[in-house]
Design a protein around this motif. Structure first.
Motif, mmCIF file in Angstrom:
data_model
loop_
_atom_site.group_PDB
_atom_site.id
_atom_site.type_symbol
_atom_site.label_atom_id
_atom_site.label_comp_id
_atom_site.label_asym_id
_atom_site.label_seq_id
_atom_site.Cartn_x
_atom_site.Cartn_y
_atom_site.Cartn_z
ATOM 1 N N GLY A 9 0.587 -1.588 -0.465
ATOM 2 C CA GLY A 9 -0.388 -0.011 0.100
ATOM 3 C C GLY A 9 0.751 1.139 -0.751
ATOM 4 O O GLY A 9 0.144 2.563 -0.224
ATOM 5 N N THR B 255 -1.989 4.843 8.846
ATOM 6 C CA THR B 255 -2.476 6.139 8.020
ATOM 7 C C THR B 255 -0.957 6.749 8.619
ATOM 8 O O THR B 255 -0.524 6.625 10.173
ATOM 9 N N THR C 85 -2.114 -1.607 10.371
ATOM 10 C CA THR C 85 -3.131 -1.055 9.174
ATOM 11 C C THR C 85 -2.311 0.314 9.670
ATOM 12 O O THR C 85 -2.591 0.157 10.434
ATOM 13 N N VAL D 293 1.500 7.819 -3.396
ATOM 14 C CA VAL D 293 0.894 8.536 -2.464
ATOM 15 C C VAL D 293 0.524 8.910 -4.536
ATOM 16 O O VAL D 293 0.915 9.094 -5.245
ATOM 17 N N THR D 294 -0.911 9.677 -3.545
ATOM 18 C CA THR D 294 -1.387 9.778 -5.186
ATOM 19 C C THR D 294 -1.134 11.282 -5.119
ATOM 20 O O THR D 294 -1.863 12.667 -4.017
ATOM 21 N N GLU E 90 -1.605 12.689 -0.813
ATOM 22 C CA GLU E 90 -2.379 11.823 -0.219
ATOM 23 C C GLU E 90 -1.928 10.498 -0.312
ATOM 24 O O GLU E 90 -1.654 9.841 -1.302
ATOM 25 N N PHE E 91 -2.320 10.938 0.434
ATOM 26 C CA PHE E 91 -0.798 9.137 1.120
ATOM 27 C C PHE E 91 -1.833 8.070 1.301
ATOM 28 O O PHE E 91 -2.402 8.323 2.054
ATOM 29 N N SER E 92 -1.348 6.873 0.732
ATOM 30 C CA SER E 92 -2.374 5.680 1.155
ATOM 31 C C SER E 92 -1.957 5.003 1.981
ATOM 32 O O SER E 92 -0.364 5.344 2.857
ATOM 33 N N ASP E 93 -2.327 4.443 3.449
ATOM 34 C CA ASP E 93 -2.699 3.661 4.174
ATOM 35 C C ASP E 93 -1.555 2.457 3.168
ATOM 36 O O ASP E 93 -2.090 1.034 2.683
#
Length: 169
Positions: free
Chosen positions: A36, A142, A140, A39-40, A63-66
Motif C-alpha cells: 500500500g 496511516t 494498517t 502517494v497520489t 494524499e498518502f495511501s495506508d
C-alpha cells in the motif's frame, strides 16, 4: 562509455523480499508483507477556450495511501499495545516508521520513512483447527508524510510534539 560514445548506466535492481520495518529505532519484526505504500497528487483539469490541443492541469494536495504490514504471529504484543494505547488514551502516540529495502549483499538500497504514522486497523489471524499455515497478524498505518532516501535506518523514533507549523519533523 558505451557504443558510439554514449554513456551507459548500471542500475542496482533489488528483489522485493529483503526488507525490514523499524519502529522506535529498532527492527521491530520480520514482516512477510508490506503493501500500500504510495502517494497520489490530486489534480484538476481545465479546458481553455480556443486551445483545442491541450489542457491545463492544476496540482493540489498529496494524499498518502495506508500501509498494511503483515507478520507471523508471535508472543510480542507491541502492535496490539500501540493500537490499545490509541483506543484508551486521550494522547495518541504517533511514530516515524522506516521501511528498509536491502540488496543481496545486505546493503540498504532505499528507506521509506512514514512520518507521524498511527495505526488505524489491527487484525488477528483466522484460527482453524485443520490449518497448518502460519498465523498472520496485520497492522494498517496511516501517516502524514513520506520521506524517501537511498539509505538510512535508525531514525524511526517516537514523536514528541508538533513544531510551530503543526508538522512532525
Amino acid at each position: 562509455m558505451g557504443r558510439n560514445n554514449s554513456t551507459t548506466y548500471e542500475l542496482n535492481y533489488v528483489t522485493a523480499n529483503r526488507f525490514y520495518v523499524e519502529i522506535e529505532s529498532n527492527i521491530a519484526a520480520s514482516f512477510s508483507e508490506c503493501s500500500g505504500l504510495g502517494v497520489t497528487i490530486k489534480k484538476e483539469k481545465y479546458l481553455e477556450g480556443g486551445v483545442n490541443d491541450q489542457q491545463r492541469v492544476i496540482l493540489g494536495q498529496a494524499e498518502f495511501s495506508d500501509v498494511t504490514l503483515k507478520r507471523g504471529m508471535t508472543d510480542d504484543l507491541s502492535f496490539w499495545n500501540w493500537v490499545n494505547q490509541i483506543l484508551i488514551s486521550t494522547k495518541k502516540q504517533r511514530r516515524n516508521i522506516n521501511i528498509l529495502l536491502f540488496n543481496q549483499a545486505g546493503e540498504t538500497m532505499q528507506c521509506w520513512t512514514l512520518l507521524a504514522a498511527i495505526p488505524v486497523a489491527w487484525k488477528a489471524p483466522a484460527l482453524q483447527a485443520s490449518a497448518n499455515t502460519v498465523a498472520i497478524e496485520e497492522l494498517t498505518l496511516t501517516y502524514e508524510g513520506l520521506k524517501v532516501t537511498k539509505s538510512q535506518g535508525g531514525g524511526a523514533a517516537n514523536l514528541k510534539e508538533r513544531d510551530s507549523l503543526a508538522y512532525f519533523a
